[in-house]
Design an enzyme around this catalytic site. Sequence first.
Site, PDB file in Angstrom:
ATOM      1  N   GLY A 169       0.834  -1.211   0.000  1.00 54.96           N
ATOM      2  CA  GLY A 169       0.000   0.000   0.000  1.00 54.96           C
ATOM      3  C   GLY A 169       0.862   1.251   0.000  1.00 54.96           C
ATOM      4  N   ASN A 221       1.440   3.237  -2.343  1.00 56.44           N
ATOM      5  CA  ASN A 221       1.098   4.276  -3.324  1.00 56.44           C
ATOM      6  C   ASN A 221       0.341   5.464  -2.724  1.00 56.44           C
ATOM      7  OD1 ASN A 221      -1.108   1.905  -3.837  1.00 56.44           O
ATOM      8  ND2 ASN A 221      -2.057   3.910  -4.018  1.00 56.44           N
ATOM      9  N   GLY A 240      -1.221   7.582   1.192  1.00 56.23           N
ATOM     10  CA  GLY A 240      -1.358   7.690   2.645  1.00 56.23           C
ATOM     11  C   GLY A 240      -0.096   7.389   3.431  1.00 56.23           C
ATOM     12  N   ILE A 241      -0.278   6.628   4.507  1.00 52.89           N
ATOM     13  CA  ILE A 241       0.821   6.318   5.433  1.00 52.89           C
ATOM     14  C   ILE A 241       1.903   5.489   4.730  1.00 52.89           C
ATOM     15  CG2 ILE A 241       1.354   5.111   7.598  1.00 52.89           C
ATOM     16  CD1 ILE A 241      -1.698   5.668   8.348  1.00 52.89           C
ATOM     17  N   GLY A 242       1.477   4.579   3.870  1.00 51.11           N
ATOM     18  CA  GLY A 242       2.424   3.721   3.143  1.00 51.11           C
ATOM     19  C   GLY A 242       3.326   4.523   2.222  1.00 51.11           C
ATOM     20  N   SER A 302      -4.067  -0.773  14.491  1.00 57.99           N
ATOM     21  CA  SER A 302      -4.847   0.432  14.826  1.00 57.99           C
ATOM     22  C   SER A 302      -5.386   0.293  16.245  1.00 57.99           C
ATOM     23  CB  SER A 302      -6.014   0.557  13.853  1.00 57.99           C
ATOM     24  OG  SER A 302      -6.942   1.493  14.322  1.00 57.99           O
ATOM     25  N   TYR A 354     -13.716  -4.126  10.686  1.00 56.41           N
ATOM     26  CA  TYR A 354     -12.414  -3.431  10.666  1.00 56.41           C
ATOM     27  C   TYR A 354     -11.690  -3.656  11.999  1.00 56.41           C
ATOM     28  CZ  TYR A 354      -8.945   0.328  10.244  1.00 56.41           C
ATOM     29  OH  TYR A 354      -7.768   1.040  10.195  1.00 56.41           O
TER      30      TYR A 354
HETATM   31  N1  LIG Z   1      -5.871   6.674   8.491  1.00 58.02           N
HETATM   32  C1  LIG Z   1      -5.991   6.353   9.770  1.00 58.02           C
HETATM   33  O1  LIG Z   1      -6.472   7.154  10.596  1.00 58.02           O
HETATM   34  C2  LIG Z   1      -5.525   5.020  10.263  1.00 58.02           C
HETATM   35  C3  LIG Z   1      -5.631   4.759  11.641  1.00 58.02           C
HETATM   36  C4  LIG Z   1      -5.190   3.523  12.127  1.00 58.02           C
HETATM   37  C5  LIG Z   1      -4.659   2.597  11.242  1.00 58.02           C
HETATM   38  N2  LIG Z   1      -4.588   2.886   9.906  1.00 58.02           N
HETATM   39  C6  LIG Z   1      -4.023   1.858   9.032  1.00 58.02           C
HETATM   40  O2  LIG Z   1      -2.992   2.420   8.242  1.00 58.02           O
HETATM   41  C7  LIG Z   1      -2.810   1.631   7.070  1.00 58.02           C
HETATM   42  C8  LIG Z   1      -2.700   2.544   5.873  1.00 58.02           C
HETATM   43  O3  LIG Z   1      -3.942   3.198   5.659  1.00 58.02           O
HETATM   44  P1  LIG Z   1      -4.086   4.718   5.203  1.00 58.02           P
HETATM   45  O4  LIG Z   1      -4.843   5.424   6.242  1.00 58.02           O
HETATM   46  O5  LIG Z   1      -2.775   5.238   4.754  1.00 58.02           O
HETATM   47  O6  LIG Z   1      -5.097   4.575   3.958  1.00 58.02           O
HETATM   48  P2  LIG Z   1      -4.888   4.700   2.385  1.00 58.02           P
HETATM   49  O7  LIG Z   1      -4.281   6.006   2.018  1.00 58.02           O
HETATM   50  O8  LIG Z   1      -6.182   4.323   1.772  1.00 58.02           O
HETATM   51  O9  LIG Z   1      -3.792   3.593   2.104  1.00 58.02           O
HETATM   52  C9  LIG Z   1      -4.108   2.237   2.091  1.00 58.02           C
HETATM   53  C10 LIG Z   1      -3.242   1.566   1.059  1.00 58.02           C
HETATM   54  O10 LIG Z   1      -3.617   0.190   0.974  1.00 58.02           O
HETATM   55  C11 LIG Z   1      -3.871  -0.136  -0.394  1.00 58.02           C
HETATM   56  N3  LIG Z   1      -4.821  -1.229  -0.562  1.00 58.02           N
HETATM   57  C12 LIG Z   1      -6.086  -1.321  -0.131  1.00 58.02           C
HETATM   58  N4  LIG Z   1      -6.650  -2.456  -0.564  1.00 58.02           N
HETATM   59  C13 LIG Z   1      -5.711  -3.087  -1.321  1.00 58.02           C
HETATM   60  C14 LIG Z   1      -5.683  -4.295  -2.063  1.00 58.02           C
HETATM   61  N5  LIG Z   1      -6.737  -5.106  -2.155  1.00 58.02           N
HETATM   62  N6  LIG Z   1      -4.556  -4.627  -2.715  1.00 58.02           N
HETATM   63  C15 LIG Z   1      -3.467  -3.822  -2.672  1.00 58.02           C
HETATM   64  N7  LIG Z   1      -3.424  -2.661  -1.987  1.00 58.02           N
HETATM   65  C16 LIG Z   1      -4.537  -2.306  -1.336  1.00 58.02           C
HETATM   66  C17 LIG Z   1      -4.417   1.162  -0.962  1.00 58.02           C
HETATM   67  O11 LIG Z   1      -4.420   1.118  -2.366  1.00 58.02           O
HETATM   68  P3  LIG Z   1      -5.422   2.054  -3.232  1.00 58.02           P
HETATM   69  O12 LIG Z   1      -4.774   3.419  -3.245  1.00 58.02           O
HETATM   70  O13 LIG Z   1      -5.461   1.403  -4.567  1.00 58.02           O
HETATM   71  O14 LIG Z   1      -6.732   2.075  -2.519  1.00 58.02           O
HETATM   72  C18 LIG Z   1      -3.461   2.157  -0.351  1.00 58.02           C
HETATM   73  O15 LIG Z   1      -2.239   2.160  -1.046  1.00 58.02           O
HETATM   74  C19 LIG Z   1      -3.981   0.657   7.020  1.00 58.02           C
HETATM   75  O16 LIG Z   1      -3.567  -0.605   7.477  1.00 58.02           O
HETATM   76  C20 LIG Z   1      -4.969   1.278   8.003  1.00 58.02           C
HETATM   77  O17 LIG Z   1      -5.842   0.322   8.552  1.00 58.02           O
HETATM   78  C21 LIG Z   1      -4.998   4.069   9.401  1.00 58.02           C
END
Ligand SMILES: NC(=O)c1ccc[n+]([C@@H]2O[C@H](COP(=O)([O-])OP(=O)(O)OC[C@H]3O[C@@H](n4cnc5c(N)ncnc54)[C@H](OP(=O)(O)O)[C@@H]3O)[C@@H](O)[C@H]2O)c1
Length: 290
Positions: free
Chosen positions: A10, A12, A14-16, A139, A164
């Site tokens: 992931g 591409n 957000g956090i990744g 999380s 979730y």
């Molecule tokens: N944001 C928060 O407040 C928060 C809080 C606690 C934990 N987290 C955790 O942090 C991590 C990153 O999330 P984020 O907040 O940075 O959200 P995000 O920007 O949506 O990033 C999530 C990443 O995972 C990828 N992904 C989702 N489904 C996928 C699949 N089937 N195959 C391949 N890649 C996939 C997304 O790809 P696409 O761009 O194609 O969708 C994106 O690159 C997650 O594990 C989330 O649960 C986030």
Amino acid sequence: MEGKNCIVTGGNSGIGFETALALAMLGANVIILSRSQDKAEAAVKSIKAKSQNNHVDFILADLSSQKSIRDAAKYIRREFDKIDVLVNNAGTWFSSLELTEDGIERQFAVNHMAYFLLTHELLASLVKSDDARIICVGSDSHFHGKMNFDDLSLGKKYHGIKAYAQSKLANALFVYELDRQLKGRNIHNISINCVQPGLVKTDIGLKHTISLHGLAWRIRRMGGVSPAKGAETSIYLASSNQIKSESGKYWDKCKPKPSSKRSYDTNDAAKLWKICNGLSGISDYFSTLE
Ligand SMILES: NC(=O)c1ccc[n+]([C@@H]2O[C@H](COP(=O)([O-])OP(=O)(O)OC[C@H]3O[C@@H](n4cnc5c(N)ncnc54)[C@H](OP(=O)(O)O)[C@@H]3O)[C@@H](O)[C@H]2O)c1
């Protein structure tokens, strides 16, 4: 981090994305796993430009598909002599029940099963590093989570937020269980830790949610930190020399903290381990090491 091979799922957005960028800035070879060619190309281009590091690439993988995970892992094993850092970061949030091609509820599949399976598939590459680090992005939502072992898909009464929270509880259970199993096998060059990034302003709650949940997320994330801030603990665990031997812990703001009581239930961890082996057709999680 020069000479270190780092995988960020992931990566591409957000956090990744911020994790991958920071590791590239530190000189690592970074490979992001992404399900979208366009997003992956844009992210790699941006990371290369910002970091001035050309050792950044992507592999296409849909982490909801076990075949796709296995294909990506096979490619990684072939292309890289060792893996030093695996950041299991990709995550998703669905409002409604959807099953993957493997018949698994989509949040459980992406948020937990992908961590479990990709780690298994890459163990033989990780063990070749003298300081391999697995980071699983969990999380604090897991504090509200409960394992529904009789109905992991929550098919009887689906609730996206409960699904979730369950998937994030599974992250912590998995991290503690794998840590115990690695130590039990006298494998001390692979560490595994769970990270809580905090509330982070990303689009996670907008991608597969109904409009009401999307609106709720837009409001909620206003109080969140930037993705770069949210990535800090993952980056710290991936790169700091201070925490070299730390493993089997839950981290928030670059410090360990206790996770939920349920996450320390060793019976649940063993049960989950067995179920996940069954769901992914693994007979021995450590078979690739022999
Ligand atoms: N944001 C928060 O407040 C928060 C809080 C606690 C934990 N987290 C955790 O942090 C991590 C990153 O999330 P984020 O907040 O940075 O959200 P995000 O920007 O949506 O990033 C999530 C990443 O995972 C990828 N992904 C989702 N489904 C996928 C699949 N089937 N195959 C391949 N890649 C996939 C997304 O790809 P696409 O761009 O194609 O969708 C994106 O690159 C997650 O594990 C989330 O649960 C986030």
